[in-house]
Design a protein around this motif. Structure first.
Motif, PDB file in Angstrom:
ATOM      1  N   LYS A  54       0.827  -1.205   0.000  1.00 20.20           N
ATOM      2  CA  LYS A  54       0.000   0.000   0.000  1.00 20.20           C
ATOM      3  C   LYS A  54       0.863   1.259   0.000  1.00 20.20           C
ATOM      4  CE  LYS A  54      -4.144  -1.801   2.283  1.00 20.20           C
ATOM      5  NZ  LYS A  54      -4.997  -1.693   3.487  1.00 20.20           N
ATOM      6  N   ILE A  55       1.935   1.242   0.769  1.00 20.86           N
ATOM      7  CA  ILE A  55       2.835   2.392   0.823  1.00 20.86           C
ATOM      8  C   ILE A  55       3.464   2.617  -0.546  1.00 20.86           C
ATOM      9  CG2 ILE A  55       5.046   3.197   1.762  1.00 20.86           C
ATOM     10  CD1 ILE A  55       4.139   1.922   4.466  1.00 20.86           C
ATOM     11  N   LEU A  56       3.895   1.547  -1.189  1.00 24.52           N
ATOM     12  CA  LEU A  56       4.483   1.647  -2.521  1.00 24.52           C
ATOM     13  C   LEU A  56       3.460   2.196  -3.518  1.00 24.52           C
ATOM     14  CD1 LEU A  56       6.958   1.116  -4.299  1.00 24.52           C
ATOM     15  CD2 LEU A  56       6.100  -1.197  -4.647  1.00 24.52           C
ATOM     16  N   ASP A  57       2.230   1.726  -3.425  1.00 24.09           N
ATOM     17  CA  ASP A  57       1.169   2.228  -4.297  1.00 24.09           C
ATOM     18  C   ASP A  57       0.944   3.727  -4.055  1.00 24.09           C
ATOM     19  OD1 ASP A  57      -0.934   1.762  -6.253  1.00 24.09           O
ATOM     20  OD2 ASP A  57      -2.347   2.044  -4.581  1.00 24.09           O
ATOM     21  N   ASN A  58       0.965   4.140  -2.792  1.00 22.42           N
ATOM     22  CA  ASN A  58       0.822   5.566  -2.481  1.00 22.42           C
ATOM     23  C   ASN A  58       1.969   6.378  -3.070  1.00 22.42           C
ATOM     24  OD1 ASN A  58      -1.523   5.110  -1.046  1.00 22.42           O
ATOM     25  ND2 ASN A  58      -0.555   5.205   0.959  1.00 22.42           N
ATOM     26  N   ASN A  92       5.748   8.665   4.129  1.00 16.20           N
ATOM     27  CA  ASN A  92       7.097   8.305   4.591  1.00 16.20           C
ATOM     28  C   ASN A  92       7.113   8.004   6.083  1.00 16.20           C
ATOM     29  OD1 ASN A  92       8.302   8.480   2.066  1.00 16.20           O
ATOM     30  ND2 ASN A  92       8.796  10.645   2.311  1.00 16.20           N
ATOM     31  N   GLU A  93       6.288   8.726   6.828  1.00 15.53           N
ATOM     32  CA  GLU A  93       6.190   8.477   8.271  1.00 15.53           C
ATOM     33  C   GLU A  93       5.621   7.081   8.543  1.00 15.53           C
ATOM     34  OE1 GLU A  93       3.799  10.238  12.108  1.00 15.53           O
ATOM     35  OE2 GLU A  93       4.353  11.618  10.502  1.00 15.53           O
ATOM     36  N   LEU A  94       4.592   6.697   7.783  1.00 11.92           N
ATOM     37  CA  LEU A  94       4.034   5.348   7.930  1.00 11.92           C
ATOM     38  C   LEU A  94       5.073   4.292   7.563  1.00 11.92           C
ATOM     39  CD1 LEU A  94       0.356   5.471   6.624  1.00 11.92           C
ATOM     40  CD2 LEU A  94       1.179   5.257   8.959  1.00 11.92           C
ATOM     41  N   LYS A  95       5.825   4.555   6.531  1.00 10.12           N
ATOM     42  CA  LYS A  95       6.883   3.632   6.104  1.00 10.12           C
ATOM     43  C   LYS A  95       7.894   3.442   7.236  1.00 10.12           C
ATOM     44  CE  LYS A  95       9.859   3.151   2.048  1.00 10.12           C
ATOM     45  NZ  LYS A  95      10.320   3.869   0.846  1.00 10.12           N
ATOM     46  N   SER A  96       8.240   4.529   7.882  1.00 14.20           N
ATOM     47  CA  SER A  96       9.184   4.491   9.001  1.00 14.20           C
ATOM     48  C   SER A  96       8.597   3.752  10.198  1.00 14.20           C
ATOM     49  CB  SER A  96       9.566   5.910   9.395  1.00 14.20           C
ATOM     50  OG  SER A  96      10.440   5.904  10.483  1.00 14.20           O
ATOM     51  N   LYS A  97       7.331   4.008  10.512  1.00 10.67           N
ATOM     52  CA  LYS A  97       6.670   3.319  11.629  1.00 10.67           C
ATOM     53  C   LYS A  97       6.668   1.812  11.402  1.00 10.67           C
ATOM     54  CE  LYS A  97       3.335   6.765  13.243  1.00 10.67           C
ATOM     55  NZ  LYS A  97       1.895   7.080  13.346  1.00 10.67           N
ATOM     56  N   LEU A  98       6.368   1.419  10.178  1.00 12.47           N
ATOM     57  CA  LEU A  98       6.323   0.000   9.845  1.00 12.47           C
ATOM     58  C   LEU A  98       7.702  -0.629   9.992  1.00 12.47           C
ATOM     59  CD1 LEU A  98       4.345  -2.170   8.787  1.00 12.47           C
ATOM     60  CD2 LEU A  98       5.156  -1.619   6.502  1.00 12.47           C
ATOM     61  N   LYS A  99       8.702   0.089   9.525  1.00 15.69           N
ATOM     62  CA  LYS A  99      10.075  -0.422   9.583  1.00 15.69           C
ATOM     63  C   LYS A  99      10.566  -0.533  11.026  1.00 15.69           C
ATOM     64  CE  LYS A  99      14.734   0.635   8.025  1.00 15.69           C
ATOM     65  NZ  LYS A  99      15.602   1.628   7.368  1.00 15.69           N
TER      66      LYS A  99
END
Length: 131
Positions: A54-58, A92-99
């Protein structure tokens, strides 16, 4: 009196044979814990994979919005640019939270709920910009 003794003996033997030993209970509890732990890991891996997609799609949609904004002949105001930049930062913040999520089992449901809420909001805002 003999009937009472026989009945008590039968009840006692049923109770003792139906009860598990402490070792059996502990073994069952450990197995249930391990099964739950494996299930949680599987849920986390599935959630992580789905969220990354989903992040990649965004990211792709945000890139499309930037291209659209920079095409000659299109006039977009500063607010449009600001909204795109904000969406990119939130994604990017969501990506970081996930990581960076450490997989804390007690906070898993809260993390999942908050993450999904934020993801849905970003997706909605991206769709609004495409209109």
């Amino acid at each position: 009196m003999n009937k009472v003794i026989v009945v008590l003996a039968i009840i006692t033997s049923i109770i003792f044979t139906s009860c598990k030993s402490a070792q059996q209970k502990e073994s069952t509890a450990k197995q249930n814990y391990e099964d739950t732990k494996i299930s949680n890991v599987n849920q986390w891996l599935a959630f992580k994979t789905e969220s990354k997609a989903k992040i990649l799609d965004n990211e792709k949609k945000i890139a499309e919005l930037k291209v659209r904004m920079n095409k000659p002949g299109n006039t977009f105001d500063g607010l449009y640019r600001t909204r795109i930049e904000k969406l990119e930062a939130e994604n990017n913040e969501l990506k970081s939270k996930l990581k960076n999520y450490n997989g804390n089992e007690t906070e898993w449901e809260t993390f999942k709920s908050d993450f999904n809420r934020d993801m849905n909001e970003i997706e909605k805002n991206i769709k609004d910009l495409f209109r």
